[in-house]
Enzyme design. Structure first.
Site, PDB file in Angstrom:
ATOM      1  N   SER A  28       0.431  -1.268   0.008  1.00  0.00           N
ATOM      2  CA  SER A  28      -0.010   0.077   0.106  1.00  0.00           C
ATOM      3  C   SER A  28       0.920   1.448   0.514  1.00  0.00           C
ATOM      4  O   SER A  28       0.307   2.172  -0.375  1.00  0.00           O
ATOM      5  CB  SER A  28      -1.156   0.350   0.972  1.00  0.00           C
ATOM      6  OG  SER A  28      -2.010  -1.158   1.096  1.00  0.00           O
ATOM      7  N   GLY A  82       3.977   9.210   5.968  1.00  0.00           N
ATOM      8  CA  GLY A  82       4.735   8.232   5.465  1.00  0.00           C
ATOM      9  C   GLY A  82       3.142   7.121   5.141  1.00  0.00           C
ATOM     10  O   GLY A  82       1.884   7.808   5.234  1.00  0.00           O
ATOM     11  N   HIS A  83       3.833   5.768   5.015  1.00  0.00           N
ATOM     12  CA  HIS A  83       2.942   5.084   4.596  1.00  0.00           C
ATOM     13  C   HIS A  83       3.145   3.505   4.904  1.00  0.00           C
ATOM     14  O   HIS A  83       4.303   3.487   4.491  1.00  0.00           O
ATOM     15  CB  HIS A  83       2.006   5.399   2.966  1.00  0.00           C
ATOM     16  CG  HIS A  83       0.774   4.591   2.618  1.00  0.00           C
ATOM     17  ND1 HIS A  83       0.520   3.630   3.393  1.00  0.00           N
ATOM     18  CD2 HIS A  83      -0.498   5.197   2.465  1.00  0.00           C
ATOM     19  CE1 HIS A  83      -1.113   3.585   2.916  1.00  0.00           C
ATOM     20  NE2 HIS A  83      -1.657   4.530   3.018  1.00  0.00           N
ATOM     21  N   ASP A  84       2.318   2.539   5.224  1.00  0.00           N
ATOM     22  CA  ASP A  84       2.841   1.233   5.186  1.00  0.00           C
ATOM     23  C   ASP A  84       2.174   0.142   4.021  1.00  0.00           C
ATOM     24  O   ASP A  84       1.663   0.825   3.462  1.00  0.00           O
ATOM     25  CB  ASP A  84       2.480   0.595   6.575  1.00  0.00           C
ATOM     26  CG  ASP A  84       2.988   1.475   7.475  1.00  0.00           C
ATOM     27  OD1 ASP A  84       3.458   2.238   7.777  1.00  0.00           O
ATOM     28  OD2 ASP A  84       2.415   1.197   8.739  1.00  0.00           O
ATOM     29  N   GLY A  85       3.208  -0.453   3.720  1.00  0.00           N
ATOM     30  CA  GLY A  85       2.164  -2.531   2.864  1.00  0.00           C
ATOM     31  C   GLY A  85       1.967  -3.092   2.757  1.00  0.00           C
ATOM     32  O   GLY A  85       3.213  -3.957   4.132  1.00  0.00           O
ATOM     33  N   GLY A 112       2.031 -11.659   2.655  1.00  0.00           N
ATOM     34  CA  GLY A 112       3.391 -12.343   3.369  1.00  0.00           C
ATOM     35  C   GLY A 112       4.685 -11.498   3.120  1.00  0.00           C
ATOM     36  O   GLY A 112       5.748 -11.374   3.207  1.00  0.00           O
TER      37      GLY A 112
END
Length: 463
Positions: free
Chosen positions: A67, A305-308, A312
């Site tokens: 993401s 920011g952003h996480d993805g 897995g």
């Protein structure tokens, strides 16, 4: 003067990845040059790309950034706004006339801004596989007419993958190209990215990471490599940490590529990082949302920011604009939050003297909260969450359905909710890991009750 102690961070990455039982990881650090000095860029990799083959991870290996891709899609949307193609307030139906959602009023009124800020209320976890053809997004958007409306338009914030696939379709209709081709033309190529792709056949010419549902001494490989092409704009970019840092640099410099070319106006770059909407709970990702980016308060310093997360694989990107620093981390395991917190906390402390906020955790002393008002069933299209009392304790039973549940072979999970404060509880998803997730209960001004967990707002159906 060199700011980044490369030997130290290479060693720390290897130590922490091993300690947390992660098969492999890749780290990148960018420090913008000041007063005409060159930028400092550091990358390192450790472990393996695939626990079955043992292929070593390298700095030029590519990883699914999940993401984090949303910020890239948002950037191209803002480029199109810079070009005068539409505005943030343009109703999506004016751009995509075929749009039909389950709620006719939302169909007419949902805007580009609602999609960028996750406030549309469209069910966010629609992972319909509409095939590998170039028309996959067109088909996906046509299928959104069956997606539930989880909350009234603009009434609250709930993470929405579906909205970003719709933004990808906006890009296609506006440019006349596939989302994949438009991303290459408007971002990848102008930024000089050599290892950034959107399709699996493009990624596979490089050493590429394989997802793991579990790490440690007995790692478990993910059952598939990637998600359907139809969710590309929400999470299918594959890249190296080096390329992710080049993208981050665009935002640290107010829209400039490394060669000085302006790819994004200063106003649009600023708007993407600026406050747009409040988050119902502020302990999981950020306290508020911009346009694509989430916003974090690090003890008075503003980070974005952003996480993805894919199947897995995990990715983290943080920018500290006032220090001109960006850090990217890719890991091939389903969850790497403890690694992220420890490693990023050390890096930003060393490079910018900033302290991470304390991790969300249970109170040292037990807190008494009357959970009776929160008992009941909360439901959205792909998830049913039952809150119930048993022997004086509060529990949350979560059952997934749909394509993701089938891919991950998930079974219903039951976790105790530990009281933290009125309407706020802590959930520990993994008893072997010392990390907790917030579960917040709240009510809209119009009286509807919601549970907020995992960045999603889920409406209460029954008591």
């Amino acid at each position: 003067m060199t700011t980044i102690d490369t030997a130290h961070w290479e060693q720390r990455l290897a130590e922490l990845v091993a300690r947390h039982g992660i098969p492999g990881a890749q780290l990148g650090i960018l420090v913008l040059g000041k007063d005409g000095a060159e930028d400092e860029v550091f990358t390192a990799a450790t472990g393996v790309l695939h626990s079955g083959t043992g292929q070593p991870a390298a700095t030029d290996s590519v990883w699914q950034i999940g993401s984090v891709s949303k910020v890239w899609t948002a950037t191209v949307i803002m480029q199109l706004i810079d070009e005068g193609r539409f505005t943030l307030d343009t109703p999506v139906k004016e751009i995509v006339p075929s749009l039909e959602l389950s709620d006719p009023q939302v169909t007419e009124k949902v805007t580009v801004w609602h999609l960028l800020t996750h406030s549309s209320g469209i069910d966010g976890d629609v992972f319909t596989d509409t095939g590998r053809g170039d028309d996959c997004l067109e088909k996906y958007v046509a299928d959104l007419k069956t997606a539930q409306q989880n909350h009234p338009l603009g009434a609250t914030w709930s993470y929405c993958n579906s909205g970003f696939s719709l933004l990808g379709r906006i890009i296609e209709v506006t440019t006349g190209k596939t989302w994949d081709a438009a991303m290459r033309e408007k971002l990848f190529t102008p930024l000089g990215l050599t290892h950034t792709t959107t399709l699996p056949e493009e990624a596979m010419v490089f050493g590429h990471s394989m997802g793991h549902l579990k790490g440690g001494d007995e790692p478990v490989l993910a059952p598939v490599w990637g998600l359907p092409r139809s969710v590309g704009p929400a999470g299918l970019i594959t890249a190296t940490a080096t390329d992710v840092l080049s993208f981050a640099r665009l935002h640290l410099t107010g829209g400039l590529a490394a060669d000085g070319t302006r790819l994004l106006s200063e106003d649009s770059a600023a708007a993407m990082a600026a406050y747009q909407v409040e988050c119902p709970e502020k302990d999981l990702l950020g306290d508020s949302w911009g346009l694509g980016f989430f916003r974090c308060d690090w003890n008075g310093r503003r980070a974005i920011g952003h996480d993805g997360n894919t199947i897995g694989q995990t990715s983290f990107l943080r920018l500290l604009p006032d220090a001109g620093i960006a850090v990217s981390l890719n890991a091939n395991v389903g969850s790497a939050i403890p690694l992220y917190r420890e490693l990023f906390g050390e890096i930003f402390k060393a490079l910018a003297d900033v302290d991470f906020p304390a991790a969300f955790e249970v109170p040292a002393e037990p807190v008494t909260v009357d959970a009776t008002p929160y008992v009941g069933t909360y439901e959205r299209a792909s998830v049913t969450e039952d809150v119930y009392l048993d022997d004086g304790k509060v529990y949350l039973r979560t059952a997934l359905s749909g394509p993701i549940a089938e891919l991950e072979k998930s079974e219903p999970e039951v976790h105790e909710l530990i009281p933290v404060a009125p309407a706020l509880f802590a959930l520990q998803p993994d008893a072997t890991a010392d990390n907790f997730y917030p579960v917040r209960f709240y009510m809209l001004p119009t009286g509807e009750r919601y549970l907020h967990y995992g960045a999603r707002a889920t409406p209460k159906k029954t008591s």
